[in-house]
Design an enzyme around this catalytic site. Sequence first.
Site, PDB file in Angstrom:
ATOM      1  N   LYS A 141      47.186  30.851  89.199  1.00  0.00           N
ATOM      2  CA  LYS A 141      46.931  29.658  89.982  1.00  0.00           C
ATOM      3  C   LYS A 141      48.276  29.018  90.350  1.00  0.00           C
ATOM      4  O   LYS A 141      49.277  29.296  89.661  1.00  0.00           O
ATOM      5  CB  LYS A 141      46.043  28.688  89.212  1.00  0.00           C
ATOM      6  N   HIS A 169      43.589  29.872  82.786  1.00  0.00           N
ATOM      7  CA  HIS A 169      43.659  30.021  81.336  1.00  0.00           C
ATOM      8  C   HIS A 169      42.712  29.082  80.599  1.00  0.00           C
ATOM      9  O   HIS A 169      42.368  29.329  79.440  1.00  0.00           O
ATOM     10  CB  HIS A 169      45.100  29.829  80.842  1.00  0.00           C
ATOM     11  N   LYS A 181      39.872  29.148  76.617  1.00  0.00           N
ATOM     12  CA  LYS A 181      39.884  28.294  75.433  1.00  0.00           C
ATOM     13  C   LYS A 181      38.608  28.564  74.629  1.00  0.00           C
ATOM     14  O   LYS A 181      37.528  28.737  75.188  1.00  0.00           O
ATOM     15  CB  LYS A 181      39.938  26.816  75.838  1.00  0.00           C
ATOM     16  N   GLU A 225      46.898  13.800  79.411  1.00  0.00           N
ATOM     17  CA  GLU A 225      48.181  14.396  79.044  1.00  0.00           C
ATOM     18  C   GLU A 225      49.211  13.298  78.799  1.00  0.00           C
ATOM     19  O   GLU A 225      49.416  12.441  79.664  1.00  0.00           O
ATOM     20  CB  GLU A 225      48.674  15.320  80.150  1.00  0.00           C
ATOM     21  N   ASP A 264      46.494  20.188  91.024  1.00  0.00           N
ATOM     22  CA  ASP A 264      47.049  20.709  89.787  1.00  0.00           C
ATOM     23  C   ASP A 264      45.967  21.052  88.772  1.00  0.00           C
ATOM     24  O   ASP A 264      46.027  22.113  88.138  1.00  0.00           O
ATOM     25  CB  ASP A 264      48.021  19.690  89.186  1.00  0.00           C
ATOM     26  N   HIS A 301      40.931  23.896  86.662  1.00  0.00           N
ATOM     27  CA  HIS A 301      40.505  23.699  85.279  1.00  0.00           C
ATOM     28  C   HIS A 301      39.225  22.867  85.171  1.00  0.00           C
ATOM     29  O   HIS A 301      38.253  23.263  84.527  1.00  0.00           O
ATOM     30  CB  HIS A 301      41.592  22.993  84.469  1.00  0.00           C
TER      31      HIS A 301
END
Length: 503
Positions: free
Chosen positions: A164, A194, A198, A232, A251, A256
Amino acid sequence: MSTNPDAPDGLRADPPMPSPDAVAFVVFGVTGDLATRKLMPALWALHTQGSLHPDTRLVGYARSEGDDQALRVRMRDALERYVGPVDEDAWRDFGARIHAVRGGYDDPEGHRALGARLGQLGLPRRLFYTATPPSTYAGIADAMAEAGLNRAPEGGWARLVIEKPFGWDEDSARELNARLRASFDEAQIYRIDHYLAKETAQNLAVLRFANTLFEPVWSNRFVDHVQITMAEPMGVEGRGAFYDEAGVVRDVFQNHLLQLLALVAMEPPARWEADAVRDEKVKVLRAMACPHADRAVFGQYVASGAMPGYQDEDGVAPDSTQATYAAVQFDVHTWRWSGVPFYVRSGKRLADKASEIVLHFKTPPHVPFELGGPLAADRLVLRVTPNEGIRLHFNAKLPGQGIRLGRVSLDFAYERRFERPSPDAYETLLLDAMLGDATLFMRSDEVEAQWRVVTPLLECADGGAAPQPYPAGGRGPDAADRLLAREGRRWHPPGDPADGTGG
């Protein structure tokens, strides 16, 4: 070993883990940050665990000068930096598998040299990974096709892993898909996210589809709303120039967060295999309404104490209006989820580090007890990061005379329950790509559907209107609280406090 479903925990026989055949693992951009910080540690972990075939080879392709030995030294330095001390015996075997090829990303001659080296290695199964800037993906695919690397030798296969971000908007994603499919079959293309690897994200399916306790209440009959949070504490971490163009929607929302939402909202697939799972996720994305401007909040962090503001970061324009925070209400127009809002938020420089999914259940229609205030709703919290696990908050009677209610929790944490640590997401994804399991990778129609959903957000974020300021190290803009408060709801505090307050 027992296979009785009622046997004590830990006594059930698990099926043997599949093991990949020998593979030529080609990394384009092997000297870059992604390869040295993520891919090499993942490959090293697979090697030390015995998950890599002993004949597997790593071929690093880069524009910079360097032979096999120079690349091996560089990769060992990367492991010592990002993993720690390297076992000498394990490195002796692993280091000998590393080979270097020099060439331009879109240079057919460089790719022909790569093909010649692969021919010398004699491995017909080939996995190509684009650890390069997104602008190079199409050129790499074109040059591979011109050099014949898009088709494997007899008895083998060729797969291309694309990192990505996949496109910049819906039009560019369609164009990139068309360029890739001109040289590769869709089944050869593995678009990576990714977050899908998880453990908690994967455990969503097991929680729902392997437990009669949860799936019957997983709908608008019992769920009031869903929250998905990715908070974050760090800033842009040296990516100022990129982030000032991309912003929070490109982003993390388009990839995600929408992927997590799709996993929550999807219908049970007939089988847990790539096409069946991705078919159900695409149905969710196609059923999502594009959010209205009044259902989105954008923010940008400003200096607070010793923490700089976004506009003070290197690479960021001093008058930037790029959003570093967004909170959005999405709606999924399906029979299961009609009327249930999905509140999704993410931001930089927040007080907490937490990625979690929270299902807020409806309160009972009648409570026969005298209460001193509103009844708190039951909540199921799935912690994606950190401390992956699942917690259920519900009401219980406090000890003593009479009935007084208090909040209690049932808690499951991976690190406390299992002796084996959760694998890094890249370990899982690299192994899946070698095995040909595309379940955790995205399909072209899935990517394009994601871009369609966020297009109105991009239009708002890119429109130049100043985002609302929030202090670095804080909770985000106050308007995000009002987004829920107008419907009588509150955000679940990030980090999932055990006392169950909020919501």
